[in-house]
Motif scaffolding. Structure first.
Motif, PDB file in Angstrom:
ATOM      1  N   GLU A  74      83.082  -5.228  37.431  1.00  0.00           N
ATOM      2  CA  GLU A  74      84.287  -5.769  38.071  1.00  0.00           C
ATOM      3  C   GLU A  74      84.304  -7.288  37.971  1.00  0.00           C
ATOM      4  O   GLU A  74      85.347  -7.882  37.696  1.00  0.00           O
ATOM      5  N   MET A  75      83.141  -7.921  38.168  1.00  0.00           N
ATOM      6  CA  MET A  75      83.070  -9.375  38.044  1.00  0.00           C
ATOM      7  C   MET A  75      83.417  -9.818  36.626  1.00  0.00           C
ATOM      8  O   MET A  75      84.141 -10.792  36.429  1.00  0.00           O
ATOM      9  N   ILE A  76      82.924  -9.084  35.647  1.00  0.00           N
ATOM     10  CA  ILE A  76      83.205  -9.424  34.252  1.00  0.00           C
ATOM     11  C   ILE A  76      84.696  -9.248  33.959  1.00  0.00           C
ATOM     12  O   ILE A  76      85.313 -10.055  33.275  1.00  0.00           O
ATOM     13  N   ARG A  77      85.278  -8.185  34.525  1.00  0.00           N
ATOM     14  CA  ARG A  77      86.697  -7.914  34.276  1.00  0.00           C
ATOM     15  C   ARG A  77      87.577  -8.971  34.933  1.00  0.00           C
ATOM     16  O   ARG A  77      88.539  -9.445  34.328  1.00  0.00           O
ATOM     17  N   THR A  78      87.252  -9.366  36.160  1.00  0.00           N
ATOM     18  CA  THR A  78      88.103 -10.313  36.874  1.00  0.00           C
ATOM     19  C   THR A  78      87.817 -11.759  36.513  1.00  0.00           C
ATOM     20  O   THR A  78      88.674 -12.615  36.694  1.00  0.00           O
ATOM     21  N   ASN A  79      86.626 -12.062  36.024  1.00  0.00           N
ATOM     22  CA  ASN A  79      86.256 -13.430  35.646  1.00  0.00           C
ATOM     23  C   ASN A  79      85.735 -13.444  34.217  1.00  0.00           C
ATOM     24  O   ASN A  79      84.538 -13.612  33.989  1.00  0.00           O
ATOM     25  N   PRO A  80      86.611 -13.284  33.252  1.00  0.00           N
ATOM     26  CA  PRO A  80      86.127 -13.263  31.860  1.00  0.00           C
ATOM     27  C   PRO A  80      85.546 -14.625  31.478  1.00  0.00           C
ATOM     28  O   PRO A  80      85.820 -15.638  32.114  1.00  0.00           O
ATOM     29  N   LEU A  81      84.751 -14.607  30.443  1.00  0.00           N
ATOM     30  CA  LEU A  81      84.168 -15.860  29.962  1.00  0.00           C
ATOM     31  C   LEU A  81      85.282 -16.809  29.552  1.00  0.00           C
ATOM     32  O   LEU A  81      86.232 -16.409  28.888  1.00  0.00           O
ATOM     33  N   ARG A  82      85.133 -18.041  29.950  1.00  0.00           N
ATOM     34  CA  ARG A  82      86.159 -19.037  29.614  1.00  0.00           C
ATOM     35  C   ARG A  82      85.642 -19.883  28.450  1.00  0.00           C
ATOM     36  O   ARG A  82      85.151 -20.991  28.648  1.00  0.00           O
TER      37      ARG A  82
END
Length: 91
Positions: free
Chosen positions: A62-70
């Motif tokens: 969920e963290m990866i989905r909501t905060n993708p790599l910038r």
């Protein structure tokens, strides 16, 4: 021959110089709460641990989905600037 009888026989054959290690190992095993679990308790504990790992994995996804790599479009330039700043390199 039971396992305890086999263990007693092996212990009796061992020289005294290794007895300290044997006793230390047995004390560690005796003090481990998992040693005294019944099979049902062990299955329940393992099920709880598995569910905790699954929950943590879902949270991570969920963290990866909501905060993708910038990653910036010009990441090579940003990387070069960072390296120059850190190590004093010339572009």
């Amino acid at each position: 021959m039971t396992l305890k009888e086999e263990a007693y026989e092996l212990i009796n054959k061992l020289p005294d110089k290794v007895m300290a290690d044997v006793v230390k190992s047995l004390k560690v095993k005796a003090n481990d709460p998992k040693t005294w679990e019944t099979p049902e308790q062990e299955r329940e504990r393992e099920a709880r641990e598995l569910e905790e790992r699954r929950r943590a994995f879902r949270e991570l996804q969920e963290m990866i989905r909501t905060n993708p790599l910038r990653i910036p479009e010009n990441y090579e330039e940003v990387y070069a600037e960072g390296m120059a700043r850190k190590y004093g390199l010339v572009k």
